[in-house]
Design a protein around this motif. Structure first.
Motif, PDB file in Angstrom:
ATOM      1  N   VAL A 130       0.696  -1.047   0.086  1.00 36.98           N
ATOM      2  CA  VAL A 130      -0.156  -0.013   0.002  1.00 36.98           C
ATOM      3  C   VAL A 130       0.772   1.330   0.165  1.00 36.98           C
ATOM      4  O   VAL A 130       0.490   2.167  -0.667  1.00 36.98           O
ATOM      5  N   ASN A 131       2.066   1.217   0.870  1.00 39.64           N
ATOM      6  CA  ASN A 131       2.813   2.575   0.930  1.00 39.64           C
ATOM      7  C   ASN A 131       3.670   2.518  -0.534  1.00 39.64           C
ATOM      8  O   ASN A 131       3.716   3.858  -0.864  1.00 39.64           O
ATOM      9  N   SER A 132       3.748   1.414  -0.980  1.00 36.60           N
ATOM     10  CA  SER A 132       4.531   1.633  -2.365  1.00 36.60           C
ATOM     11  C   SER A 132       3.557   2.044  -3.536  1.00 36.60           C
ATOM     12  O   SER A 132       3.778   3.056  -4.325  1.00 36.60           O
ATOM     13  N   ALA A 133       2.227   1.537  -3.422  1.00 37.92           N
ATOM     14  CA  ALA A 133       1.475   2.109  -4.394  1.00 37.92           C
ATOM     15  C   ALA A 133       0.986   3.603  -4.272  1.00 37.92           C
ATOM     16  O   ALA A 133       0.799   4.468  -5.222  1.00 37.92           O
ATOM     17  N   LYS A 134       1.081   4.079  -2.738  1.00 38.19           N
ATOM     18  CA  LYS A 134       0.721   5.544  -2.416  1.00 38.19           C
ATOM     19  C   LYS A 134       1.941   6.271  -2.980  1.00 38.19           C
ATOM     20  O   LYS A 134       1.868   7.282  -3.527  1.00 38.19           O
ATOM     21  N   LYS A 176       1.226  16.697 -12.844  1.00 40.13           N
ATOM     22  CA  LYS A 176       1.315  18.113 -12.365  1.00 40.13           C
ATOM     23  C   LYS A 176       2.540  18.647 -13.025  1.00 40.13           C
ATOM     24  O   LYS A 176       2.394  20.075 -13.657  1.00 40.13           O
ATOM     25  N   ASN A 177       3.604  18.413 -13.343  1.00 37.76           N
ATOM     26  CA  ASN A 177       4.908  18.748 -13.797  1.00 37.76           C
ATOM     27  C   ASN A 177       4.532  18.850 -15.263  1.00 37.76           C
ATOM     28  O   ASN A 177       4.696  19.940 -16.144  1.00 37.76           O
ATOM     29  N   THR A 178       3.994  17.930 -15.912  1.00 40.76           N
ATOM     30  CA  THR A 178       3.421  17.931 -17.343  1.00 40.76           C
ATOM     31  C   THR A 178       2.489  19.042 -17.644  1.00 40.76           C
ATOM     32  O   THR A 178       2.692  19.713 -18.760  1.00 40.76           O
ATOM     33  N   LEU A 179       1.546  19.167 -16.924  1.00 42.98           N
ATOM     34  CA  LEU A 179       0.683  20.285 -16.925  1.00 42.98           C
ATOM     35  C   LEU A 179       1.367  21.723 -17.073  1.00 42.98           C
ATOM     36  O   LEU A 179       0.867  22.311 -17.793  1.00 42.98           O
ATOM     37  N   TYR A 210       1.547   6.453  -6.540  1.00 40.83           N
ATOM     38  CA  TYR A 210       0.530   7.351  -7.266  1.00 40.83           C
ATOM     39  C   TYR A 210       0.821   8.933  -6.846  1.00 40.83           C
ATOM     40  O   TYR A 210       0.754   9.629  -7.832  1.00 40.83           O
ATOM     41  N   ASN A 211       1.471   8.984  -5.811  1.00 41.17           N
ATOM     42  CA  ASN A 211       2.108  10.519  -5.602  1.00 41.17           C
ATOM     43  C   ASN A 211       3.169  11.059  -6.663  1.00 41.17           C
ATOM     44  O   ASN A 211       3.078  12.108  -6.953  1.00 41.17           O
ATOM     45  N   SER A 212       3.812   9.855  -6.830  1.00 43.45           N
ATOM     46  CA  SER A 212       4.713  10.205  -7.954  1.00 43.45           C
ATOM     47  C   SER A 212       4.268  10.642  -9.519  1.00 43.45           C
ATOM     48  O   SER A 212       4.647  11.439 -10.125  1.00 43.45           O
ATOM     49  N   ILE A 213       3.105   9.367  -9.839  1.00 43.48           N
ATOM     50  CA  ILE A 213       2.409  10.069 -10.921  1.00 43.48           C
ATOM     51  C   ILE A 213       1.733  11.073 -10.901  1.00 43.48           C
ATOM     52  O   ILE A 213       1.698  11.932 -12.002  1.00 43.48           O
TER      53      ILE A 213
END
Length: 118
Positions: free
Chosen positions: A29-33, A44-47, A36-39
């Protein structure tokens, strides 16, 4: 509390497996979180990058419009400068004509004063 968890974990083999499984689930779950935060951050950086390029394109279009306006103003100024000698010549002729007319009127006034004084 840590000791109580350790005691519960050590009670049975099933409890130990549940704790290890729950530990694996928490790590996953921590890895998935984190993923998700990284994505989300990448999105956000792409936008932000897209917005930056969009803004720069709009600025470039504005700069292009300003350059076009400057070119039009420059062309109009060049045309005025080209016509300026002719305009100055006409004004000079008008000024000389006005001065000649004034001189004639002054001469007429002087002649009239001379006649009156005699």
């Amino acid at each position: 509390m840590i000791y109580q968890i350790e005691d519960l974990k050590n009670i049975t083999i099933e409890a130990r497996e549940v704790f290890e499984l729950s530990s694996s689930v928490l790590v996953t779950v921590n890895s998935a979180k984190s993923l998700y935060n990284s994505i989300q951050e990448t999105g956000k950086n792409t936008l932000d990058a897209v917005q930056f390029w969009k803004d720069n394109k709009e600025i470039a279009e504005i700069d292009t419009d300003i350059k076009k306006d400057f070119k039009k103003d420059l062309a109009a100024s060049q045309e005025k400068l080209e016509n300026l000698p002719d305009e100055l010549a006409l004004q000079s002729i008008d000024t000389v004509t006005s001065i000649n007319n004034i001189q004639k009127e002054l001469q007429t006034i002087k002649v009239a004063q001379m006649i009156i004084s005699q």
